[in-house]
Design a protein around this motif. Structure first.
Motif, PDB file in Angstrom:
ATOM      1  N   ASP A  74       0.850  -1.198   0.000  1.00 39.59           N
ATOM      2  CA  ASP A  74       0.000   0.000   0.000  1.00 39.59           C
ATOM      3  C   ASP A  74       0.881   1.243   0.000  1.00 39.59           C
ATOM      4  N   ILE A  75       2.010   1.129   0.738  1.00 39.22           N
ATOM      5  CA  ILE A  75       2.968   2.241   0.809  1.00 39.22           C
ATOM      6  C   ILE A  75       4.354   1.663   0.526  1.00 39.22           C
ATOM      7  N   LEU A  76       5.073   2.313  -0.388  1.00 35.00           N
ATOM      8  CA  LEU A  76       6.412   1.837  -0.739  1.00 35.00           C
ATOM      9  C   LEU A  76       7.452   2.849  -0.259  1.00 35.00           C
ATOM     10  N   VAL A  77       8.500   2.362   0.378  1.00 36.81           N
ATOM     11  CA  VAL A  77       9.609   3.252   0.753  1.00 36.81           C
ATOM     12  C   VAL A  77      10.829   2.826  -0.072  1.00 36.81           C
ATOM     13  N   TYR A  78      11.328   3.756  -0.848  1.00 38.88           N
ATOM     14  CA  TYR A  78      12.435   3.495  -1.777  1.00 38.88           C
ATOM     15  C   TYR A  78      13.724   3.921  -1.088  1.00 38.88           C
ATOM     16  N   ALA A  79      14.543   2.929  -0.703  1.00 41.37           N
ATOM     17  CA  ALA A  79      15.748   3.236   0.086  1.00 41.37           C
ATOM     18  C   ALA A  79      16.929   2.439  -0.442  1.00 41.37           C
ATOM     19  N   ILE A  80      17.049   2.347  -1.779  1.00 44.72           N
ATOM     20  CA  ILE A  80      18.050   1.436  -2.353  1.00 44.72           C
ATOM     21  C   ILE A  80      19.439   2.071  -2.468  1.00 44.72           C
ATOM     22  N   GLY A  81      19.602   3.307  -1.961  1.00 44.59           N
ATOM     23  CA  GLY A  81      20.925   3.926  -1.970  1.00 44.59           C
ATOM     24  C   GLY A  81      21.406   4.258  -3.382  1.00 44.59           C
ATOM     25  N   ALA A  82      22.690   4.560  -3.478  1.00 43.06           N
ATOM     26  CA  ALA A  82      23.278   4.930  -4.770  1.00 43.06           C
ATOM     27  C   ALA A  82      24.552   4.123  -4.974  1.00 43.06           C
ATOM     28  N   ALA A  83      25.006   4.066  -6.209  1.00 43.09           N
ATOM     29  CA  ALA A  83      26.237   3.325  -6.523  1.00 43.09           C
ATOM     30  C   ALA A  83      27.141   4.223  -7.365  1.00 43.09           C
ATOM     31  N   THR A  84      28.415   3.866  -7.423  1.00 38.42           N
ATOM     32  CA  THR A  84      29.368   4.649  -8.211  1.00 38.42           C
ATOM     33  C   THR A  84      28.956   4.615  -9.677  1.00 38.42           C
ATOM     34  N   ASP A  85      29.028   5.753 -10.318  1.00 37.31           N
ATOM     35  CA  ASP A  85      28.624   5.826 -11.727  1.00 37.31           C
ATOM     36  C   ASP A  85      29.799   5.415 -12.611  1.00 37.31           C
ATOM     37  N   THR A  86      29.970   4.114 -12.789  1.00 34.67           N
ATOM     38  CA  THR A  86      31.120   3.635 -13.568  1.00 34.67           C
ATOM     39  C   THR A  86      30.946   3.935 -15.060  1.00 34.67           C
ATOM     40  N   ARG A  87      29.705   4.274 -15.471  1.00 36.84           N
ATOM     41  CA  ARG A  87      29.492   4.590 -16.903  1.00 36.84           C
ATOM     42  C   ARG A  87      30.150   5.910 -17.282  1.00 36.84           C
ATOM     43  N   ALA A  88      30.393   6.761 -16.259  1.00 35.68           N
ATOM     44  CA  ALA A  88      30.898   8.105 -16.551  1.00 35.68           C
ATOM     45  C   ALA A  88      32.343   8.073 -17.062  1.00 35.68           C
ATOM     46  N   VAL A  89      33.096   7.011 -16.753  1.00 36.98           N
ATOM     47  CA  VAL A  89      34.497   6.933 -17.194  1.00 36.98           C
ATOM     48  C   VAL A  89      34.682   5.644 -17.994  1.00 36.98           C
ATOM     49  N   PRO A  90      35.002   5.739 -19.276  1.00 40.26           N
ATOM     50  CA  PRO A  90      35.196   4.521 -20.066  1.00 40.26           C
ATOM     51  C   PRO A  90      36.218   3.584 -19.433  1.00 40.26           C
ATOM     52  N   GLY A  91      35.908   2.318 -19.430  1.00 42.14           N
ATOM     53  CA  GLY A  91      36.830   1.317 -18.875  1.00 42.14           C
ATOM     54  C   GLY A  91      36.629   1.072 -17.387  1.00 42.14           C
ATOM     55  N   ALA A  92      35.925   1.983 -16.706  1.00 39.72           N
ATOM     56  CA  ALA A  92      35.796   1.850 -15.245  1.00 39.72           C
ATOM     57  C   ALA A  92      34.974   0.621 -14.877  1.00 39.72           C
ATOM     58  N   ALA A  93      33.927   0.333 -15.650  1.00 36.30           N
ATOM     59  CA  ALA A  93      33.061  -0.805 -15.304  1.00 36.30           C
ATOM     60  C   ALA A  93      33.866  -2.111 -15.314  1.00 36.30           C
ATOM     61  N   SER A  94      34.854  -2.221 -16.212  1.00 32.33           N
ATOM     62  CA  SER A  94      35.639  -3.460 -16.288  1.00 32.33           C
ATOM     63  C   SER A  94      36.873  -3.432 -15.400  1.00 32.33           C
ATOM     64  N   HIS A  95      37.513  -2.271 -15.251  1.00 34.41           N
ATOM     65  CA  HIS A  95      38.849  -2.270 -14.642  1.00 34.41           C
ATOM     66  C   HIS A  95      38.967  -1.517 -13.311  1.00 34.41           C
ATOM     67  N   ALA A  96      37.911  -0.812 -12.897  1.00 31.34           N
ATOM     68  CA  ALA A  96      38.052  -0.050 -11.645  1.00 31.34           C
ATOM     69  C   ALA A  96      37.347  -0.759 -10.499  1.00 31.34           C
ATOM     70  N   TYR A  97      37.863  -0.592  -9.298  1.00 31.01           N
ATOM     71  CA  TYR A  97      37.186  -1.054  -8.087  1.00 31.01           C
ATOM     72  C   TYR A  97      36.277   0.078  -7.617  1.00 31.01           C
ATOM     73  N   THR A  98      35.239  -0.289  -6.872  1.00 28.74           N
ATOM     74  CA  THR A  98      34.347   0.714  -6.281  1.00 28.74           C
ATOM     75  C   THR A  98      34.078   0.329  -4.830  1.00 28.74           C
ATOM     76  N   PHE A  99      33.356   1.189  -4.135  1.00 31.63           N
ATOM     77  CA  PHE A  99      32.930   0.879  -2.763  1.00 31.63           C
ATOM     78  C   PHE A  99      31.448   0.542  -2.749  1.00 31.63           C
ATOM     79  N   ASP A 100      30.972  -0.154  -3.786  1.00 27.38           N
ATOM     80  CA  ASP A 100      29.535  -0.392  -3.884  1.00 27.38           C
ATOM     81  C   ASP A 100      29.044  -1.602  -3.107  1.00 27.38           C
TER      82      ASP A 100
END
Ligand code: FAD
Length: 399
Positions: free
Chosen positions: A106-132
């Motif tokens: 009946d009521i939804l609370v959206y609290a899924i947080g945020a993640a590092t935007d690896t799309r913003a830097v090419p290659g980051a999704a494959s080669h960078a670590y994140t704190f996600d």
């Protein structure tokens, strides 16, 4: 729109700092209204995001289990990942280890947080670590242990507070690793001059190489490329700059901003779907002084407020707008130093700072306080005191 017991079904997505607070508090306070609260999270372990840099340097942290934290609250826990929201049917599709389940609300609370935007830097999704997530931070810990005996280099991209905490923690715990901090601006640009001077001394003492005014444009398997073409050899790259929210709400047709955060009104309800409330990093919240940016400091108050707002709505009462002001920017500089920049409600720096041992104790109190707060909320959910800032926050909010 009630369940078979006549209660209202309150579904909270995400059991991070905000979701935990909201679920426990709304369960405690809506008992008389028959509120039935369900909390969904991909893991049964409570992730202390504030301590990701500690996990990334191999420190062993307390293992807080969500079912144990919820014990006695009446909140139903579902271990799974929300994969789709249907706001018309008021249902959420959740993928669990035992298959897909559909949870009505009946009521939804959206609290899924945020993640590092690896799309913003090419290659980051494959080669960078994140704190996600703790798993990701744990992988970086393994990599650091591998590269230290070889005198390897780690590049931390982003001179904001997370990047600074990561760089200093790595340099202190892995003196054999060369740490390079790449920052568009000076590191800690949001802090005042005194705090920044302390920060600069700490970076120098720990031997961190600062590349200020530089921008990472590509992450390669063994290097990062800066704007202008310079290549920095890098055995591990940690990306801390820029966040986005998973497209769950956007895909459901709920109004979001450019980062995927749900756009909310002054009472933190979606402007397009009022039965959806958004809290923490997943909400785009405007105050009279400007926009709230994602912190635990603001996330927990948004969650406590939303719990109270839901209870008020169930009781047919008027909900007052959310008001918030920041009080500090607490930054660890390894385990033996820290700097706390006290702030105005809009997060601009005040004159006061705290450094050294007192700041270490202060920062540890900040990082360690959410779990005891949840335990306290199970027993006492009366009026909460949270950072509300000064006069400027007392004016009505503009949604
Ligand atoms: C190293 C570091 C240090 C920080 N230090 C500070 C600090 O000192 N002070 C401060 O105020 N802030 C700090 N922050 C920021 C702070 O951690 C975040 O602002 C805070 O975690 C936001 O809380 P949240 O509940 O919105 O999101 P989170 O705590 O990230 O929780 C979101 C939860 O939702 C879950 N989830 C995600 N997707 C789904 C899905 N599809 N279905 C179900 N569940 C889902 C996640 O698994 C997670 O459990 C720091 C962050 C980092 C990384």
């Amino acid at each position: 729109m009630t369940d078979t017991t006549g209660g209202r079904r309150i579904l909270v997505l995400g059991a991070g700092y905000s979701g935990m607070m909201c679920a426990i508090r709304v369960a405690r306070r809506s008992r008389r209204q028959g509120g039935r609260v369900t909390l969904v999270n991909p893991s049964a372990r409570f992730t202390e995001r504030l301590r990701m840099h500690q996990i990334a340097t191999g420190q062993r942290l307390a293992d807080h289990r969500i079912p144990e934290l919820l014990d006695g609250t009446g909140v139903d826990f579902v271990e799974g990942r929300a994969a789709g929201v249907d706001p018309e049917r008021r249902e959420v599709r959740v993928e669990t280890g035992a298959g897909t389940v559909t949870l009505p609300y009946d009521i939804l609370v959206y609290a899924i947080g945020a993640a590092t935007d690896t799309r913003a830097v090419p290659g980051a999704a494959s080669h960078a670590y994140t704190f996600d997530g703790a798993g990701e931070a744990g992988r970086l810990a393994k990599r650091l242990a591998e590269i230290e005996p070889l005198g390897g280099a780690v590049t931390v991209c982003g001179g904001g507070l997370t990047g600074i905490e990561a760089a200093t923690e790595i340099a202190e715990s892995h003196p054999g690793v060369r740490v390079v901090l790449v920052s568009r601006d000076v590191p800690g640009a949001m802090m005042g001059d005194r705090a920044r001077r302390h920060l600069d001394r700490a970076l120098e003492r720990l031997g961190i190489e600062v590349r200020a005014g530089a921008e990472v444009v590509k992450v390669l398997p063994d290097a990062v490329e800066l704007a202008g073409g310079e290549l920095l050899h890098s055995d591990a790259c940690l990306l801390t700059a820029g966040v986005r929210v998973a497209p769950l709400a956007a895909d459901a047709g709920i109004t979001v901003d450019e980062r995927g955060r749900i756009v909310v009104d002054g009472t933190l309800r979606s402007v397009s779907h009022p039965q959806v409330h958004a809290v923490g990093d997943a909400a785009a919240i405007r105050q009279t002084w400007g926009n709230i940016h994602g912190t635990c400091q603001s996330g927990i108050p948004t969650a406590a407020y939303t719990a109270d707002a839901i209870v008020a709505l169930l009781r047919g009462r008027r909900v007052k707008p959310f008001r918030f002001g920041y009080v500090h920017q607490p930054v660890s500089l390894g385990r033996r130093d820290a700097v706390i920049q006290f702030t105005h409600p809009d997060d601009t720096p005040r004159r006061w700072i705290l450094t050294g041992r007192a700041a270490v104790v202060y920062k540890e109190f900040v990082s360690g306080s959410p779990v005891p707060t949840y335990r306290l909320t199970k027993r006492y959910a009366g009026a909460l005191v949270w950072p509300r800032g000064g006069r400027r926050t007392r004016r009505p909010v503009t949604p």
